[in-house]
Design a protein around this motif. Structure first.
Motif, PDB file in Angstrom:
ATOM      1  N   ASN A  14       0.298  -6.922  -5.241  1.00 34.95           N
ATOM      2  CA  ASN A  14      -1.290  -7.192  -5.036  1.00 34.95           C
ATOM      3  C   ASN A  14      -1.661  -8.119  -6.150  1.00 34.95           C
ATOM      4  O   ASN A  14      -2.778  -7.735  -7.108  1.00 34.95           O
ATOM      5  CB  ASN A  14      -1.781  -5.214  -5.236  1.00 34.95           C
TER       6      ASN A  14
ATOM      7  N   GLY B 238       9.082   3.121  -6.239  1.00 35.66           N
ATOM      8  CA  GLY B 238       8.260   3.788  -6.024  1.00 35.66           C
ATOM      9  C   GLY B 238       8.124   5.505  -5.401  1.00 35.66           C
ATOM     10  O   GLY B 238       9.829   5.303  -6.614  1.00 35.66           O
ATOM     11  N   LYS B 239       7.980   6.696  -5.878  1.00 35.07           N
ATOM     12  CA  LYS B 239       8.402   7.978  -5.777  1.00 35.07           C
ATOM     13  C   LYS B 239       8.616   8.781  -3.856  1.00 35.07           C
ATOM     14  O   LYS B 239       8.144   8.374  -3.684  1.00 35.07           O
ATOM     15  CB  LYS B 239       7.206   9.310  -6.114  1.00 35.07           C
TER      16      LYS B 239
ATOM     17  N   SER C  56       4.824   1.969  -6.941  1.00 30.83           N
ATOM     18  CA  SER C  56       3.945   2.012  -8.632  1.00 30.83           C
ATOM     19  C   SER C  56       4.337   0.635  -8.943  1.00 30.83           C
ATOM     20  O   SER C  56       3.439   0.223  -9.703  1.00 30.83           O
ATOM     21  CB  SER C  56       4.792   2.937  -9.181  1.00 30.83           C
TER      22      SER C  56
ATOM     23  N   THR D 174       0.550  -1.404  -0.091  1.00 31.62           N
ATOM     24  CA  THR D 174       0.069   0.150   0.108  1.00 31.62           C
ATOM     25  C   THR D 174       0.670   0.811   0.174  1.00 31.62           C
ATOM     26  O   THR D 174       2.242   1.482   0.457  1.00 31.62           O
ATOM     27  CB  THR D 174      -0.617  -0.011   1.017  1.00 31.62           C
ATOM     28  N   GLY D 175      -0.212   2.291  -0.715  1.00 25.55           N
ATOM     29  CA  GLY D 175       0.707   3.622  -0.080  1.00 25.55           C
ATOM     30  C   GLY D 175       0.373   4.126  -1.447  1.00 25.55           C
ATOM     31  O   GLY D 175       0.717   3.958  -2.538  1.00 25.55           O
ATOM     32  N   ASP D 176       0.205   5.535  -2.266  1.00 22.56           N
ATOM     33  CA  ASP D 176       0.172   6.550  -2.972  1.00 22.56           C
ATOM     34  C   ASP D 176       1.450   6.223  -3.671  1.00 22.56           C
ATOM     35  O   ASP D 176       1.348   6.745  -4.512  1.00 22.56           O
ATOM     36  CB  ASP D 176      -0.141   7.728  -2.887  1.00 22.56           C
ATOM     37  N   SER D 177       2.872   6.408  -3.245  1.00 21.38           N
ATOM     38  CA  SER D 177       3.269   6.534  -4.069  1.00 21.38           C
ATOM     39  C   SER D 177       3.882   5.233  -4.662  1.00 21.38           C
ATOM     40  O   SER D 177       5.374   5.167  -5.141  1.00 21.38           O
ATOM     41  CB  SER D 177       4.794   7.167  -3.117  1.00 21.38           C
TER      42      SER D 177
END
Length: 176
Positions: free
Chosen positions: A61, A87-88, A30, A25-28
């Protein structure tokens, strides 16, 4: 893991788990993929995606299941996900001079990731008994009836020998 304790069931030549996934999980974040490290080593264990393909690395995922050869007798494995996540990351530079603008930069980074918990998979090993019925002169006998009995109780129904004089009782609980 989306599931941590699973019972593998016999399906053809393998024990298989229900489908589960490595949750990231996590918005950053990818992308990412994970190899499974086994705490208890069992030969022939594979990881299968829903589309039927077998993979050495499981994408984050993504539903997968563990397949364990029917011949495995250990009855338990523990796996942990170990891989890379992309990720970012924001790099921030604050200028000591107020006449210069502060700068932020967005970078793509790859980091090693490991699951905190193990997925614990158990199964009940199965056995089989094969009987060949022959006459006194050594010819195989078709149609001879057999059943397995333990402590005076029927374990199986009666099965008859085939054209080759054989009858097979499989998928038996160990100790039957």
């Amino acid at each position: 893991f989306s599931k941590k304790n699973m019972e593998a069931t016999l399906e053809g030549k393998n024990y298989v788990t229900p489908y589960f996934r490595v949750n990231v999980t996590g918005d950053s974040v990818s992308s990412g993929s994970f190899k499974m490290d086994m705490k208890t080593n069992v030969n022939g264990v594979k990881y299968q995606l829903r589309n039927g393909s077998y993979v050495s690395e499981v994408p984050m995922n993504t539903d997968f299941r563990v397949t364990i050869p029917k011949t495995a007798s250990e009855g338990k494995i523990n796996i942990r996900a170990n891989g890379k996540v992309v990720g970012k990351k924001v790099s921030w530079y604050k200028s000591p001079n107020t006449t210069y603008q502060n700068v932020a930069k967005l970078d793509s980074v790859q980091v090693q990731a490991q699951s905190i918990d193990y997925a614990n998979i158990t199964w009940t090993p199965k056995g089989k008994v094969e009987v060949t019925k022959k006459s006194e002169d050594g010819n195989v006998l078709q149609g001879a009836g057999f059943k397995l009995v333990k402590d005076g109780k029927n374990v199986t129904e009666v099965k008859e020998t085939d054209l080759n004089g054989k009858v097979v009782f499989d998928d038996l609980e160990i100790g039957t």
